[in-house]
Design a protein around this motif. Structure first.
Motif, PDB file in Angstrom:
ATOM      1  N   ALA A  47       0.867  -1.173   0.000  1.00  0.00           N
ATOM      2  CA  ALA A  47       0.000   0.000   0.000  1.00  0.00           C
ATOM      3  C   ALA A  47       0.905   1.226   0.000  1.00  0.00           C
ATOM      4  N   VAL A  48       0.714   2.138  -0.968  1.00  0.00           N
ATOM      5  CA  VAL A  48       1.578   3.314  -1.065  1.00  0.00           C
ATOM      6  C   VAL A  48       0.726   4.566  -0.874  1.00  0.00           C
ATOM      7  N   ALA A  49       1.199   5.462  -0.019  1.00  0.00           N
ATOM      8  CA  ALA A  49       0.405   6.655   0.283  1.00  0.00           C
ATOM      9  C   ALA A  49       0.530   7.716  -0.808  1.00  0.00           C
ATOM     10  N   GLU A  50       1.685   7.733  -1.510  1.00  0.00           N
ATOM     11  CA  GLU A  50       1.927   8.755  -2.537  1.00  0.00           C
ATOM     12  C   GLU A  50       1.206   8.414  -3.840  1.00  0.00           C
ATOM     13  N   SER A  51       1.134   9.409  -4.723  1.00  0.00           N
ATOM     14  CA  SER A  51       0.522   9.150  -6.026  1.00  0.00           C
ATOM     15  C   SER A  51       1.549   8.469  -6.943  1.00  0.00           C
ATOM     16  N   LEU A  52       1.034   7.881  -8.019  1.00  0.00           N
ATOM     17  CA  LEU A  52       1.912   7.189  -8.967  1.00  0.00           C
ATOM     18  C   LEU A  52       2.947   8.156  -9.556  1.00  0.00           C
ATOM     19  N   VAL A  53       2.486   9.367  -9.934  1.00  0.00           N
ATOM     20  CA  VAL A  53       3.378  10.375 -10.528  1.00  0.00           C
ATOM     21  C   VAL A  53       4.519  10.702  -9.576  1.00  0.00           C
ATOM     22  N   SER A  54       4.161  10.947  -8.320  1.00  0.00           N
ATOM     23  CA  SER A  54       5.166  11.337  -7.332  1.00  0.00           C
ATOM     24  C   SER A  54       6.215  10.239  -7.151  1.00  0.00           C
ATOM     25  N   VAL A  55       5.754   9.007  -7.077  1.00  0.00           N
ATOM     26  CA  VAL A  55       6.705   7.916  -6.844  1.00  0.00           C
ATOM     27  C   VAL A  55       7.594   7.687  -8.077  1.00  0.00           C
ATOM     28  N   VAL A  56       6.972   7.742  -9.274  1.00  0.00           N
ATOM     29  CA  VAL A  56       7.768   7.510 -10.499  1.00  0.00           C
ATOM     30  C   VAL A  56       8.885   8.544 -10.619  1.00  0.00           C
ATOM     31  N   ALA A 119       6.946   9.595 -21.682  1.00  0.00           N
ATOM     32  CA  ALA A 119       6.444   9.507 -20.307  1.00  0.00           C
ATOM     33  C   ALA A 119       4.983   9.958 -20.244  1.00  0.00           C
ATOM     34  N   GLY A 120       4.665  11.026 -20.995  1.00  0.00           N
ATOM     35  CA  GLY A 120       3.282  11.524 -21.034  1.00  0.00           C
ATOM     36  C   GLY A 120       2.344  10.459 -21.579  1.00  0.00           C
ATOM     37  N   VAL A 121       2.814   9.789 -22.644  1.00  0.00           N
ATOM     38  CA  VAL A 121       1.989   8.739 -23.256  1.00  0.00           C
ATOM     39  C   VAL A 121       1.757   7.588 -22.264  1.00  0.00           C
ATOM     40  N   HIS A 122       2.795   7.248 -21.502  1.00  0.00           N
ATOM     41  CA  HIS A 122       2.641   6.171 -20.508  1.00  0.00           C
ATOM     42  C   HIS A 122       1.481   6.444 -19.561  1.00  0.00           C
ATOM     43  N   PHE A 123       1.461   7.667 -19.042  1.00  0.00           N
ATOM     44  CA  PHE A 123       0.409   7.991 -18.072  1.00  0.00           C
ATOM     45  C   PHE A 123      -0.956   8.042 -18.733  1.00  0.00           C
ATOM     46  N   PRO A 134      -7.274   6.208 -11.954  1.00  0.00           N
ATOM     47  CA  PRO A 134      -5.833   6.516 -11.979  1.00  0.00           C
ATOM     48  C   PRO A 134      -5.329   6.922 -10.601  1.00  0.00           C
ATOM     49  N   PRO A 135      -4.192   6.343 -10.180  1.00  0.00           N
ATOM     50  CA  PRO A 135      -3.653   6.694  -8.859  1.00  0.00           C
ATOM     51  C   PRO A 135      -2.883   8.013  -8.889  1.00  0.00           C
ATOM     52  N   PHE A 136      -3.372   8.997  -9.658  1.00  0.00           N
ATOM     53  CA  PHE A 136      -2.749  10.331  -9.673  1.00  0.00           C
ATOM     54  C   PHE A 136      -3.771  11.321 -10.221  1.00  0.00           C
ATOM     55  N   THR A 137      -3.507  12.584 -10.006  1.00  0.00           N
ATOM     56  CA  THR A 137      -4.419  13.616 -10.525  1.00  0.00           C
ATOM     57  C   THR A 137      -3.694  14.389 -11.628  1.00  0.00           C
ATOM     58  N   ASN A 138      -4.470  15.136 -12.394  1.00  0.00           N
ATOM     59  CA  ASN A 138      -3.868  15.926 -13.474  1.00  0.00           C
ATOM     60  C   ASN A 138      -2.925  16.999 -12.930  1.00  0.00           C
ATOM     61  N   GLY A 139      -3.265  17.539 -11.787  1.00  0.00           N
ATOM     62  CA  GLY A 139      -2.423  18.576 -11.164  1.00  0.00           C
ATOM     63  C   GLY A 139      -1.030  18.043 -10.896  1.00  0.00           C
ATOM     64  N   GLU A 140      -0.970  16.829 -10.396  1.00  0.00           N
ATOM     65  CA  GLU A 140       0.340  16.218 -10.108  1.00  0.00           C
ATOM     66  C   GLU A 140       1.120  15.998 -11.393  1.00  0.00           C
ATOM     67  N   LEU A 141       0.392  15.586 -12.415  1.00  0.00           N
ATOM     68  CA  LEU A 141       1.054  15.322 -13.703  1.00  0.00           C
ATOM     69  C   LEU A 141       1.608  16.619 -14.294  1.00  0.00           C
ATOM     70  N   ILE A 142       0.798  17.672 -14.240  1.00  0.00           N
ATOM     71  CA  ILE A 142       1.246  18.969 -14.763  1.00  0.00           C
ATOM     72  C   ILE A 142       2.441  19.460 -13.960  1.00  0.00           C
ATOM     73  N   GLY A 143       2.353  19.337 -12.634  1.00  0.00           N
ATOM     74  CA  GLY A 143       3.454  19.764 -11.761  1.00  0.00           C
ATOM     75  C   GLY A 143       4.729  19.011 -12.110  1.00  0.00           C
ATOM     76  N   ALA A 144       4.604  17.701 -12.346  1.00  0.00           N
ATOM     77  CA  ALA A 144       5.779  16.874 -12.638  1.00  0.00           C
ATOM     78  C   ALA A 144       6.443  17.332 -13.927  1.00  0.00           C
ATOM     79  N   PHE A 215       6.664  19.554  -6.538  1.00  0.00           N
ATOM     80  CA  PHE A 215       5.904  19.745  -7.784  1.00  0.00           C
ATOM     81  C   PHE A 215       5.148  18.469  -8.178  1.00  0.00           C
ATOM     82  N   THR A 216       5.739  17.315  -7.929  1.00  0.00           N
ATOM     83  CA  THR A 216       5.045  16.079  -8.306  1.00  0.00           C
ATOM     84  C   THR A 216       3.881  15.794  -7.358  1.00  0.00           C
ATOM     85  N   ARG A 217       3.788  16.570  -6.288  1.00  0.00           N
ATOM     86  CA  ARG A 217       2.589  16.489  -5.442  1.00  0.00           C
ATOM     87  C   ARG A 217       1.569  17.539  -5.864  1.00  0.00           C
ATOM     88  N   GLY A 218       1.929  18.299  -6.897  1.00  0.00           N
ATOM     89  CA  GLY A 218       1.015  19.327  -7.388  1.00  0.00           C
ATOM     90  C   GLY A 218       1.207  20.671  -6.707  1.00  0.00           C
TER      91      GLY A 218
END
Lengths: 250, 327
Positions: A47-56, A119-123, A134-144, A215-218
């Motif tokens: 069980a991971v508390a962070e989002s997928l984007v943040s961990v990747v 990387a964008g295509v992967h997500f 999805p285990p992430f939000t768009n905000g996190e993706l944009i931040g990343a 940033f990866t946390r948005g």
């Protein structure tokens, strides 16, 4: 602007009309895939508390290949011109030195940005092909992607400077790597010496590993955006003067 | 410290002069590569810039093209200061650096398109000029080849085409025939001669025959200083050896030496006996004089037997050696 465009396109061609750019693209896509796969495995096992984007984007794999990209992308830029003597033809044509610096930087930066399409295509595929939320939000993706673009801008300006200093690609690559390691080290100082040291605030402000986490946390911080842009401009300015020094040294 | 001469904006430069160099110097640390040189090049001239290796030729050319700044002094190209109006100057110059550095991963056509673009050409005009320079330099057949696959001679031509593409007023060529075989040298030389009809050309070289055949003015530089600047003919005539005459006579040596010494321009006479009983006399005379006529008359008057009378014609090579020799 026309001159800039001509120079920029010529530089871009050296990346994409040779195996060089495609090799880097292939390598980085592969590593991005590894990072995502490894993270997904972790997600299924624990069980991971962070989002997928943040961990990747904070995974060890990411940190390794990300640092490797910049020396490879930039070491050729000026050192090859210095070595082959083409710099003489280039700077005795009616072009301004800043056009040369900016075009080379822009071409390397464009190449760097295209590396992240994969990387964008992967997500995107993750959301499009699976029925799990999805285990992430768009905000996190944009931040990343924003922080990667910003760090990339600064690191490529480091690379430009390193390349302008020498006529050997190898030395340019090594110097660039040293600058990157030193930059990363500065950001980690509060971790080694504790958050209570008086300069901790400063080191945290310039710490790229910390920015990546935020940033990866948005958490998008305009101060950080300003820091990257101004520092990159400063290093490009230094590169400009390294080249232009030849023109005014007595 | 830089002590650039102030340029008076009201000063009118001679429209006739393409290059005006005054007291130009360049030092690398303590070493003076170029030391207070001054010379002028008139529009339409082909000027040979001669000197031994390390004399300061390339450094001077690099200063003229704005690649290196002068330590002191000033130079103008078509009335523009090379330091303050560098960009304007660079528009007027077609420069072919020593060893012709090129982007070897480009194709010939692609390279010329790139260089033409940098010089502000575009569209139909760029295409037209590319066609013309490839034709002039004999590159049409190799236009689709990668530069790295071309021989040295062809690369040299690509460099020349590059220098020509924007129809510059002034062509500066740094050792354009360096490392070429005799046929290629001839081809390039012919090309330069043809170009001289439209352009002012400054060629640096240490191949003297090249200069003799192509240039109408010669500037000789050694150890950073100008040793001579004149037409090849004048240089040859003003040589110390130029007035020398050799005579072969059958007559007593002392008498001949005595009589010839009486001639006004003669400075010295050296006689030597040849194996076949004849005597050869070398008559040294003041430069730019011809003593043959007077010698002829003297021989006739004295009734000596004469089998040869010749005046030495100096070559540029001798001028060059006389001016740059270290011993």
């Amino acid at each position: 602007m026309r001159i800039f465009r001509i120079l920029y396109l010529k530089e871009l061609k050296t990346y994409f009309l040779s195996p060089f750019g495609w090799l880097i693209l292939c390598f980085s896509s592969l590593m991005q895939g590894f990072a995502l796969t490894a993270t997904l495995k972790e997600f299924t096992d624990n069980a991971v508390a962070e989002s997928l984007v943040s961990v990747v984007f904070n995974s060890p794999i990411f940190n390794i290949y990300f640092m490797f990209l910049f020396p490879v992308l930039t070491m050729r830029l000026f050192s090859e011109e210095n070595r082959s003597g083409t710099i003489e033809g280039l700077l005795t044509a009616p072009v301004r030195t800043w056009q040369v610096v900016l075009s080379k930087f822009s071409a390397a930066y464009t190449t760097f940005l295209t590396l992240w399409i994969a990387a964008g295509v992967h997500f995107y595929l993750f959301t499009a092909l699976t029925d799990v939320p999805p285990p992430f939000t768009n905000g996190e993706l944009i931040g990343a992607f924003l922080i990667i673009a910003l760090i990339g801008m600064l690191f490529i300006s480091y690379g430009c400077l390193a390349s302008a200093l020498t006529s050997s690609q190898i030395i340019a690559g090594v110097v660039c790597t040293f600058i990157l390691i030193f930059h990363m080290f500065l950001g980690l100082i509060p971790k080694f010496f504790g958050e209570q040291i008086p300069a901790a605030g400063f080191f945290n402000f310039i710490s790229s590993p910390r920015h990546l986490v935020d940033f990866t946390r948005g958490l998008i911080n305009t101060g950080t955006i300003g820091y990257y842009i101004t520092t990159a401009v400063f290093f490009l300015f230094l590169t400009f003067h390294i080249l232009d020094f030849r023109r005014w040294k007595p | 410290m830089r002590t650039l001469e102030r340029v008076n904006p009201h000063h009118r430069f001679s429209k006739k002069n393409m290059i005006e160099i005054s007291n130009l110097s360049k030092s690398y640390g303590r070493h003076k590569a170029v030391d207070q040189i001054s010379f002028e090049v008139t529009r339409g001239e082909i000027v040979g810039f001669l000197g031994p290796n390390g004399a300061g030729k390339s450094t001077t050319l690099k200063m003229l093209t704005g690649f290196l700044p002068p330590t002191s002094g000033a130079a103008r190209i078509a009335g523009k200061d090379i330091f303050r109006e560098s960009l304007e100057v660079r528009k007027k110059i077609g420069y072919m650096p020593e060893n012709v550095p090129l982007y070897i991963d480009m194709r010939v056509k692609e390279y010329l398109r790139f260089r033409g673009g940098l010089h502000g050409l575009s569209g139909g005009r760029l295409r037209k000029r590319m066609g013309e320079v490839m034709e002039t330099c004999g590159l049409t057949q190799v236009r689709r080849k990668m530069i790295k696959t071309l021989s040295k001679g062809y690369r040299q031509r690509v460099g020349l085409a590059d220098a020509l593409i924007h129809e510059p007023d002034l062509l500066i060529l740094d050792e354009p025939t360096n490392g070429l075989d005799p046929n290629q040298i001839r081809a390039i030389r012919r090309l330069i001669k043809n170009l001289g009809e439209k352009h002012t050309i400054l060629i640096s070289t240490h191949i003297l025959s090249e200069v003799e055949m192509t240039c109408n003015k010669v500037v000789i530089i050694d150890e950073g200083k100008i040793k001579a600047a004149d037409t090849p003919e004048n240089l040859v005539n003003s040589m110390r050896r130029a007035g020398r005459v050799t005579v072969e006579l059958q007559a007593p040596k002392p008498e001949v030496e005595e009589s010839i010494s009486q001639i006004e321009e003669v400075t010295r006479v050296v006689g030597e006996s040849l194996l076949d009983g004849w005597n050869r006399f070398t008559v040294f005379a003041a430069p730019k004089t011809d003593t043959r006529l007077k010698l002829g008359r003297l021989v006739a008057q004295k009734n000596w037997s004469l089998r040869s009378l010749s005046r030495q014609i100096g070559t540029l090579e001798e001028v060059f050696i006389e001016l740059t020799r270290k011993d």
